[in-house]
Design a protein around this motif. Structure first.
Motif, mmCIF file in Angstrom:
data_model
loop_
_atom_site.group_PDB
_atom_site.id
_atom_site.type_symbol
_atom_site.label_atom_id
_atom_site.label_comp_id
_atom_site.label_asym_id
_atom_site.label_seq_id
_atom_site.Cartn_x
_atom_site.Cartn_y
_atom_site.Cartn_z
ATOM 1 N N ALA A 32 0.834 -1.211 0.000
ATOM 2 C CA ALA A 32 0.000 0.000 0.000
ATOM 3 C C ALA A 32 0.866 1.256 0.000
ATOM 4 O O ALA A 32 0.510 2.259 -0.631
ATOM 5 C CB ALA A 32 -0.936 0.005 1.203
ATOM 6 N N MET A 55 -6.880 5.362 -4.136
ATOM 7 C CA MET A 55 -6.537 4.169 -3.354
ATOM 8 C C MET A 55 -7.799 3.445 -2.894
ATOM 9 O O MET A 55 -8.814 4.081 -2.639
ATOM 10 C CB MET A 55 -5.729 4.577 -2.106
ATOM 11 C CG MET A 55 -4.466 5.364 -2.371
ATOM 12 S SD MET A 55 -3.106 4.371 -2.940
ATOM 13 C CE MET A 55 -2.886 3.274 -1.570
ATOM 14 N N GLN A 57 -8.023 1.786 0.028
ATOM 15 C CA GLN A 57 -8.088 1.789 1.486
ATOM 16 C C GLN A 57 -8.851 2.998 2.023
ATOM 17 O O GLN A 57 -8.998 4.014 1.347
ATOM 18 C CB GLN A 57 -6.673 1.802 2.102
ATOM 19 C CG GLN A 57 -5.870 0.561 1.840
ATOM 20 C CD GLN A 57 -5.118 0.609 0.521
ATOM 21 O OE1 GLN A 57 -5.206 1.569 -0.237
ATOM 22 N NE2 GLN A 57 -4.396 -0.457 0.221
ATOM 23 N N ASP A 58 -9.292 2.881 3.268
ATOM 24 C CA ASP A 58 -9.945 3.998 3.957
ATOM 25 C C ASP A 58 -8.934 5.110 4.217
ATOM 26 O O ASP A 58 -7.729 4.859 4.348
ATOM 27 C CB ASP A 58 -10.525 3.547 5.304
ATOM 28 C CG ASP A 58 -11.703 2.611 5.150
ATOM 29 O OD1 ASP A 58 -12.376 2.660 4.093
ATOM 30 O OD2 ASP A 58 -11.951 1.841 6.096
ATOM 31 N N VAL A 61 -6.545 4.543 7.155
ATOM 32 C CA VAL A 61 -5.436 3.631 6.856
ATOM 33 C C VAL A 61 -4.370 4.370 6.056
ATOM 34 O O VAL A 61 -3.166 4.261 6.336
ATOM 35 C CB VAL A 61 -5.945 2.388 6.095
ATOM 36 C CG1 VAL A 61 -4.792 1.517 5.627
ATOM 37 C CG2 VAL A 61 -6.909 1.597 6.964
ATOM 38 N N ILE A 62 -4.789 5.134 5.083
ATOM 39 C CA ILE A 62 -3.850 5.910 4.270
ATOM 40 C C ILE A 62 -3.114 6.922 5.138
ATOM 41 O O ILE A 62 -1.907 7.117 4.992
ATOM 42 C CB ILE A 62 -4.578 6.587 3.093
ATOM 43 C CG1 ILE A 62 -5.084 5.512 2.126
ATOM 44 C CG2 ILE A 62 -3.677 7.587 2.375
ATOM 45 C CD1 ILE A 62 -6.034 6.002 1.078
ATOM 46 N N HIS A 65 -0.345 5.183 6.927
ATOM 47 C CA HIS A 65 0.753 4.893 5.998
ATOM 48 C C HIS A 65 1.560 6.155 5.694
ATOM 49 O O HIS A 65 2.795 6.117 5.664
ATOM 50 C CB HIS A 65 0.220 4.300 4.692
ATOM 51 C CG HIS A 65 -0.218 2.880 4.791
ATOM 52 N ND1 HIS A 65 0.564 1.873 5.315
ATOM 53 C CD2 HIS A 65 -1.366 2.280 4.393
ATOM 54 C CE1 HIS A 65 -0.073 0.722 5.246
ATOM 55 N NE2 HIS A 65 -1.259 0.943 4.705
#
Length: 117
Positions: A32, A55, A57-58, A61-62, A65
């Motif tokens: 990711a 992306m 992902q939620d 979550v991003i 990251h």
């Protein structure tokens, strides 16, 4: 990195672990995060909303990251009002890769197979 040119196998092993067992490489081991890196290459400086659009992902979550990547020296973050913008920290990444290359070149005579000419 304590020594750029290790002179013993022990120093070489310690130097390898010191440079390879870092947040820099751990941050690059997550697919990711590689995708986020790609998005930032394509879009340039971006906030989490525009990154999240590209992306699966939620956003939360991003965001985690992105924080990991910033701590590892891959990204720079700049807050403007309610938005935080992220961009790739090219000079820091290039300097890190150059140090890694120099260390590996110094290790070759100590511990690595050299192909026959």
């Amino acid at each position: 990195m304590n020594q750029l040119k290790p002179t013993t196998r022990t120093e070489a092993a310690d130097a390898c672990i010191e440079i390879l067992d870092t947040d820099f490489f751990r941050a690059l081991c997550e697919p990711a995060r590689i995708q986020i890196f790609r998005v930032l290459v394509l879009q340039g400086r971006s906030d989490i909303g525009s990154i999240a659009q590209a992306m699966p992902q939620d956003r939360s979550v991003i965001a985690r990251h992105l924080q990991t990547m910033e701590r590892a020296g891959l990204l720079r973050a700049q807050t403007e009002g309610r938005h935080t913008y992220y961009q790739i920290d090219g000079p820091t990444i290039a300097a890190r890769v150059q140090r890694i290359s120099a260390l590996i070149q110094a290790l070759v005579p100590l511990c690595c197979a050299v192909p026959d000419s």
